[in-house]
Design a protein around this motif. Structure first.
Motif, PDB file in Angstrom:
ATOM      1  N   LEU A   1      45.720  54.013  40.359  1.00 61.72           N
ATOM      2  CA  LEU A   1      44.283  53.927  40.120  1.00 61.72           C
ATOM      3  C   LEU A   1      43.827  52.489  39.887  1.00 61.72           C
ATOM      4  O   LEU A   1      42.621  52.222  39.862  1.00 61.72           O
ATOM      5  CB  LEU A   1      43.909  54.782  38.907  1.00 61.72           C
ATOM      6  CG  LEU A   1      44.257  56.272  38.998  1.00 61.72           C
ATOM      7  CD1 LEU A   1      43.951  56.964  37.683  1.00 61.72           C
ATOM      8  CD2 LEU A   1      43.506  56.931  40.138  1.00 61.72           C
ATOM      9  N   LEU A   2      44.775  51.572  39.726  1.00 63.90           N
ATOM     10  CA  LEU A   2      44.438  50.206  39.361  1.00 63.90           C
ATOM     11  C   LEU A   2      44.550  49.243  40.536  1.00 63.90           C
ATOM     12  O   LEU A   2      44.572  48.020  40.331  1.00 63.90           O
ATOM     13  CB  LEU A   2      45.359  49.729  38.224  1.00 63.90           C
ATOM     14  CG  LEU A   2      45.481  50.660  37.009  1.00 63.90           C
ATOM     15  CD1 LEU A   2      46.409  50.061  35.978  1.00 63.90           C
ATOM     16  CD2 LEU A   2      44.115  50.933  36.399  1.00 63.90           C
ATOM     17  N   VAL A   3      44.606  49.766  41.754  1.00 62.98           N
ATOM     18  CA  VAL A   3      44.774  48.905  42.927  1.00 62.98           C
ATOM     19  C   VAL A   3      43.648  47.880  43.051  1.00 62.98           C
ATOM     20  O   VAL A   3      43.915  46.694  43.305  1.00 62.98           O
ATOM     21  CB  VAL A   3      44.897  49.758  44.204  1.00 62.98           C
ATOM     22  CG1 VAL A   3      44.828  48.892  45.446  1.00 62.98           C
ATOM     23  CG2 VAL A   3      46.203  50.535  44.191  1.00 62.98           C
ATOM     24  N   PRO A   4      42.367  48.243  42.893  1.00 59.46           N
ATOM     25  CA  PRO A   4      41.319  47.204  42.986  1.00 59.46           C
ATOM     26  C   PRO A   4      41.491  46.096  41.946  1.00 59.46           C
ATOM     27  O   PRO A   4      41.237  44.924  42.240  1.00 59.46           O
ATOM     28  CB  PRO A   4      40.020  47.987  42.757  1.00 59.46           C
ATOM     29  CG  PRO A   4      40.344  49.385  43.148  1.00 59.46           C
ATOM     30  CD  PRO A   4      41.768  49.586  42.738  1.00 59.46           C
ATOM     31  N   PHE A   5      41.937  46.457  40.747  1.00 59.04           N
ATOM     32  CA  PHE A   5      42.157  45.442  39.716  1.00 59.04           C
ATOM     33  C   PHE A   5      43.295  44.505  40.118  1.00 59.04           C
ATOM     34  O   PHE A   5      43.227  43.290  39.892  1.00 59.04           O
ATOM     35  CB  PHE A   5      42.474  46.097  38.370  1.00 59.04           C
ATOM     36  CG  PHE A   5      41.400  47.013  37.858  1.00 59.04           C
ATOM     37  CD1 PHE A   5      40.116  46.957  38.364  1.00 59.04           C
ATOM     38  CD2 PHE A   5      41.670  47.945  36.865  1.00 59.04           C
ATOM     39  CE1 PHE A   5      39.114  47.797  37.887  1.00 59.04           C
ATOM     40  CE2 PHE A   5      40.681  48.790  36.381  1.00 59.04           C
ATOM     41  CZ  PHE A   5      39.409  48.714  36.897  1.00 59.04           C
ATOM     42  N   MET A   6      44.356  45.076  40.697  1.00 58.04           N
ATOM     43  CA  MET A   6      45.487  44.261  41.127  1.00 58.04           C
ATOM     44  C   MET A   6      45.076  43.297  42.237  1.00 58.04           C
ATOM     45  O   MET A   6      45.472  42.128  42.256  1.00 58.04           O
ATOM     46  CB  MET A   6      46.620  45.163  41.619  1.00 58.04           C
ATOM     47  CG  MET A   6      47.852  44.417  42.101  1.00 58.04           C
ATOM     48  SD  MET A   6      49.062  45.517  42.855  1.00 58.04           S
ATOM     49  CE  MET A   6      48.226  45.913  44.387  1.00 58.04           C
ATOM     50  N   ILE A   7      44.239  43.775  43.168  1.00 56.94           N
ATOM     51  CA  ILE A   7      43.845  42.943  44.302  1.00 56.94           C
ATOM     52  C   ILE A   7      42.957  41.793  43.845  1.00 56.94           C
ATOM     53  O   ILE A   7      43.099  40.655  44.308  1.00 56.94           O
ATOM     54  CB  ILE A   7      43.156  43.811  45.366  1.00 56.94           C
ATOM     55  CG1 ILE A   7      44.177  44.768  45.991  1.00 56.94           C
ATOM     56  CG2 ILE A   7      42.528  42.955  46.451  1.00 56.94           C
ATOM     57  CD1 ILE A   7      43.594  45.721  46.991  1.00 56.94           C
ATOM     58  N   VAL A   8      42.003  42.048  42.946  1.00 56.01           N
ATOM     59  CA  VAL A   8      41.152  40.952  42.484  1.00 56.01           C
ATOM     60  C   VAL A   8      41.970  39.958  41.666  1.00 56.01           C
ATOM     61  O   VAL A   8      41.662  38.752  41.655  1.00 56.01           O
ATOM     62  CB  VAL A   8      39.964  41.498  41.659  1.00 56.01           C
ATOM     63  CG1 VAL A   8      40.373  41.904  40.247  1.00 56.01           C
ATOM     64  CG2 VAL A   8      38.841  40.475  41.595  1.00 56.01           C
ATOM     65  N   ASN A   9      43.029  40.411  41.019  1.00 59.93           N
ATOM     66  CA  ASN A   9      43.905  39.479  40.315  1.00 59.93           C
ATOM     67  C   ASN A   9      44.666  38.603  41.304  1.00 59.93           C
ATOM     68  O   ASN A   9      44.899  37.416  41.051  1.00 59.93           O
ATOM     69  CB  ASN A   9      44.885  40.248  39.430  1.00 59.93           C
ATOM     70  CG  ASN A   9      45.568  39.355  38.418  1.00 59.93           C
ATOM     71  OD1 ASN A   9      44.952  38.849  37.488  1.00 59.93           O
ATOM     72  ND2 ASN A   9      46.866  39.130  38.607  1.00 59.93           N
ATOM     73  N   LEU A  10      45.056  39.168  42.448  1.00 57.33           N
ATOM     74  CA  LEU A  10      45.688  38.366  43.488  1.00 57.33           C
ATOM     75  C   LEU A  10      44.742  37.279  43.989  1.00 57.33           C
ATOM     76  O   LEU A  10      45.162  36.149  44.263  1.00 57.33           O
ATOM     77  CB  LEU A  10      46.108  39.261  44.663  1.00 57.33           C
ATOM     78  CG  LEU A  10      47.439  39.997  44.564  1.00 57.33           C
ATOM     79  CD1 LEU A  10      47.654  40.835  45.809  1.00 57.33           C
ATOM     80  CD2 LEU A  10      48.585  39.022  44.382  1.00 57.33           C
ATOM     81  N   ALA A  11      43.462  37.620  44.145  1.00 54.27           N
ATOM     82  CA  ALA A  11      42.488  36.651  44.642  1.00 54.27           C
ATOM     83  C   ALA A  11      42.409  35.427  43.733  1.00 54.27           C
ATOM     84  O   ALA A  11      42.133  34.315  44.202  1.00 54.27           O
ATOM     85  CB  ALA A  11      41.112  37.306  44.770  1.00 54.27           C
TER      86      ALA A  11
END
Length: 777
Positions: free
Chosen positions: A91-101
């Motif tokens: 459920l936290l995939v969007p949070f992980m992706i913005v952290n990658l950015a």
């Protein structure tokens, strides 16, 4: 964690090879090729293992003279695919992706520019938290408590709604009190995210680093780079408070709207709560902007820790106070108040949130244009803004999917906005966002078709290159086999698709931006769902609108079911968790710098572990040698750990990387940390380094540094011969140690670390020349 105590010198030196595995999980038995292993250091989460026969190698150092190094395996797979709670991270995939950015910014030496870039990304991450909590409020408070509980046809048959059913005329049946009960669900979500972040914070971010750093590593060589304890704690407080304020605002809005027509105490209380909400929202935004990373120290000063603790307690107390006040305000008895209309929040609230996200992403892109050398990175330096936009798009799809699925279930499949619906439906923007999903699927299908065409073309175009790699002896009677040549060429073409990933992401991001902007404009202008907005249009437009709305709802339903099934399987099956863990292996290497609710960074545990073991081994004897052997993602961990070593220790460590994405992926997507200049400086700092790669490897690649790279042929032989009686398979990214040259290269690295060569601060970088053998290409 204090530096490990140096042990008394042994009688004789010993060579050691420390293996670090890549993504997908690994077992110590498999890494050491022995079913009998012993844990030397660590715990069930991450540990160093040896073969049972080598457990006491230090006491028998003379027996290992002239033999291959003693092998140890550092196994870190449980950091990302351990117990069943890892399934919740889906459920936290969007949070992980913005952290990658956050880590994809181009290299810029200006501190002010870096601070502004990171601050904008932290604000984008905050909007994702707000969007998630708004989605939970829409499901529990709007669709269930506000709409369904007020309509007898919708509430009938749902016994769990009997307490709040308006037809029962109970104490909880008033609109404001129903909302207070409905608020429990989003509050549980916020509390769960807070608990998960704090639980993983204790296990990951609070592990103090042991390295001393130094050399030309830039940020990765700083002592506090892998110690984000303070920053994550402050961001967690800000995001938790923002979630509580969103719930408070959803409770306050309909009650204040009802009181606007009157006067007296309720209206005054409503205005007071509005002021408190605005002030706390500003305080949260300021805290997020100010929560910059301090990478120069590996500890937190007591005075700063106490100040942060007081600040966080005050923020939590203020947010909870406003939340309690909003709950009391909403539950206050108002004669004749009925819940009517679509949505609790103003119609364009979600539109403004989406506009804010888009504006921040565009501002991030404008900042990127100010970097002179940005073109060296992926997507000409715009990888960070593109990935941030992708995170916002995924967050919107997750939110619209959950809300749309609940609305369809309550409405028994009715289209939002149609006559005779049991409920009024979700906010129109979410319906529009769901309706553009078929367009996204079309773009993805086009990208997949392009990939198939590139592989097919590569199978023909690369055939001559394959035949040049495997020259036939003069007078060989058999011609090249066309099927074998094409099979190898296609494997190389598939591996080459990795280099096309920036083009793929560019197409996806452009499509997401165009379709998202279209959904926003449609919802803003019409104020209706697509099907209802096109009711008076031409037949083909009406058909397309209704088809997109129905198709989007169906695709979201299928995606929701697939996500639930995957999460359930990952919760129950360790093998499935390892498969899901591959995503975390790639996405959670970097510390949580933008979003505190992202999955935790395993490197904040793994890098100190590896650097501590390297330091301990070199301290045990002045002539001890060690080869740090990393495969795939393990090579990135190995390099990060070597950067954390003191120059004297690093000078006695050789690095062997294979299937490594250091330059091919990390150097392109994270240029500020693994760019060509960073890797060149790292090569100057290490005593010996060799990097093995294959043309058939879709992940690993060459570094481009003279004297470091050695290409291995894959397959080992084109046809059967005296050394390969069976057809040699194409290995791609796996089984590098099975190549005959692997042991030779490892021996060469060990010889370059002989006691005479290991002069501190005067190491000579390894110069591995291509050989005439079959694996050198």
């Amino acid at each position: 964690m204090a530096r490990l105590q140096a042990q008394p010198p042994e009688r004789q030196p010993l060579a050691l090879e420390l293996l670090v595995h890549g993504v997908g999980g690994a077992t110590p038995e498999g890494m050491l090729n022995d079913p009998r292993v012993k844990r030397m250091y660590g715990d069930d989460t991450a540990a160093v293992y040896r073969r049972d026969d080598d457990a006491d190698a230090e006491d028998r150092a003379a027996e290992y003279a002239g033999r291959a190094p003693v092998r140890e395996a550092y196994c870190w797979s449980n950091l990302t695919s351990g117990d069943g709670r890892r399934a919740l991270w889906l459920l936290l995939v969007p949070f992980m992706i913005v952290n990658l950015a956050h880590w994809m910014r181009p290299r810029h030496d200006g501190a002010r520019w870096n601070w502004l870039y990171d601050a904008v990304l932290r604000l984008i991450a905050l909007t994702l938290t707000v969007l998630l909590v708004v989605g939970a409020c829409e499901v529990a408070m709007d669709l269930l408590a506000w709409q369904c509980a007020d309509k007898p046809h919708c509430a009938s048959g749902k016994h769990w709604l009997v307490v709040v059913n308006s037809a029962q005329h109970g104490w909880w049946s008033e609109p404001g009190r129903r909302l207070v009960l409905g608020a429990l669900a989003p509050l549980l979500l916020v509390g769960g995210l807070w608990w998960l972040s704090r639980h993983t914070w204790w296990a990951y971010e609070t592990v103090e680093p042991t390295g001393e750093g130094g050399g030309s590593g830039g940020p990765l060589a700083r002592e506090g780079f892998w110690f984000g304890c303070r920053e994550v704690a402050r961001l967690r407080a800000a995001h938790t408070a923002s979630g509580l304020l969103v719930v408070a605002a959803v409770l306050w809005t309909p009650a204040f709207r009802e009181d606007l027509g009157g006067s007296g105490v309720p209206r005054g209380v409503g205005w007071a709560l509005a002021g408190a909400l605005v002030m706390l929202a500003v305080a949260v935004a300021v805290l997020v902007v100010a929560a910059r990373r301090d990478e120069d120290q590996g500890t937190v000063e007591p005075a700063k820790a106490r100040r942060d603790r007081r600040l966080m307690i005050a923020l939590y107390a203020a947010a909870l106070t406003v939340l309690a006040g909003s709950a009391v305000y909403a539950a206050w008895h108002r004669p004749g108040w009925h819940s009517a209309g679509q949505g609790l929040l103003p119609v364009r609230t979600l539109c403004f949130l989406t506009l804010a996200q888009g504006g921040l992403v565009l501002f991030l892109g404008a900042l990127t244009t100010r970097v002179p050398g940005r073109r060296a990175g992926a997507m000409r330096g715009f990888g960070g803004p593109a990935v941030a936009l992708l995170a916002c798009a995924l967050g919107a799809l997750f939110t619209s999917g959950a809300v749309q699925r609940m609305a369809d279930w309550l409405d028994k499949g009715g289209a939002p906005g149609a006559e005779g619906d049991l409920i009024d439906g979700p906010p129109v923007l979410l319906t529009w966002q769901a309706s553009v999903l078929p367009g996204v699927v079309v773009v993805l299908a086009a990208m997949a078709a392009s990939g198939v065409w590139l592989v097919w073309r590569g199978g023909h175009r690369l055939g001559h290159q394959v035949e040049e790699e495997y020259p036939q002896p003069p007078g060989h009677p058999k011609p090249y086999d066309e099927g074998r040549t094409r099979h190898i060429a296609r494997a190389q073409a598939v591996a080459g698709l990795t280099d096309k990933s920036p083009l793929l992401l560019t197409a996806i991001v452009i499509a997401a931006f165009v379709l998202g902007a279209g959904a926003l404009l449609g919802a803003w202008i019409t104020g209706q769902a697509p099907g209802a907005a096109a009711a008076n249009a031409s037949p083909w437009i009406r058909t397309v609108a209704r088809g997109a709305q129905a198709g989007g709802s169906w695709l979201l339903g299928a995606a929701t079911i697939a996500l639930i099934a995957l999460g359930r399987r990952a919760y129950r099956s360790a093998a499935a968790r390892r498969t899901v863990g591959i995503l975390w292996d790639i996405g959670t290497f970097w510390p949580r710098a933008a979003h505190p609710f992202a999955p935790p960074c395993y490197a904040e545990r793994a890098v100190p572990d590896i650097s501590a073991r390297l330091t301990q081994w070199t301290d045990r004897h002045p002539d001890n040698r060690i080869v740090l052997s990393g495969h795939s993602q393990g090579s990135v961990l190995a390099a990060a750990a070597a950067w954390q070593l003191s120059p004297a220790t690093r000078d006695r460590v050789a690095l062997l990387t294979y299937g490594s994405p250091l330059a091919r992926l990390y150097g392109r997507w994270f240029p500020a940390f693994f760019g060509p200049d960073r890797l060149s400086g790292f090569h100057d700092d290490v005593h010996a380094w060799c990097n093995l790669w294959r043309r058939t490897d879709p992940i690993g690649g060459e570094t481009g540094i003279a004297g470091v790279d050695r290409r291995l042929a894959d397959p080992l032989a084109y046809r059967r011969d005296s050394e390969n009686p069976l057809i040699a398979p194409v290995l791609g990214h796996s089984h590098y140690p099975d190549d005959p040259e692997f042991a030779e290269i490892r021996t060469e690295l060990v010889e370059r670390l002989t006691p005479a060569a290991c002069t501190p601060l005067e190491g000579v970088p390894v110069q591995v020349q291509g050989s005439a053998g079959r694996s050198s290409g």
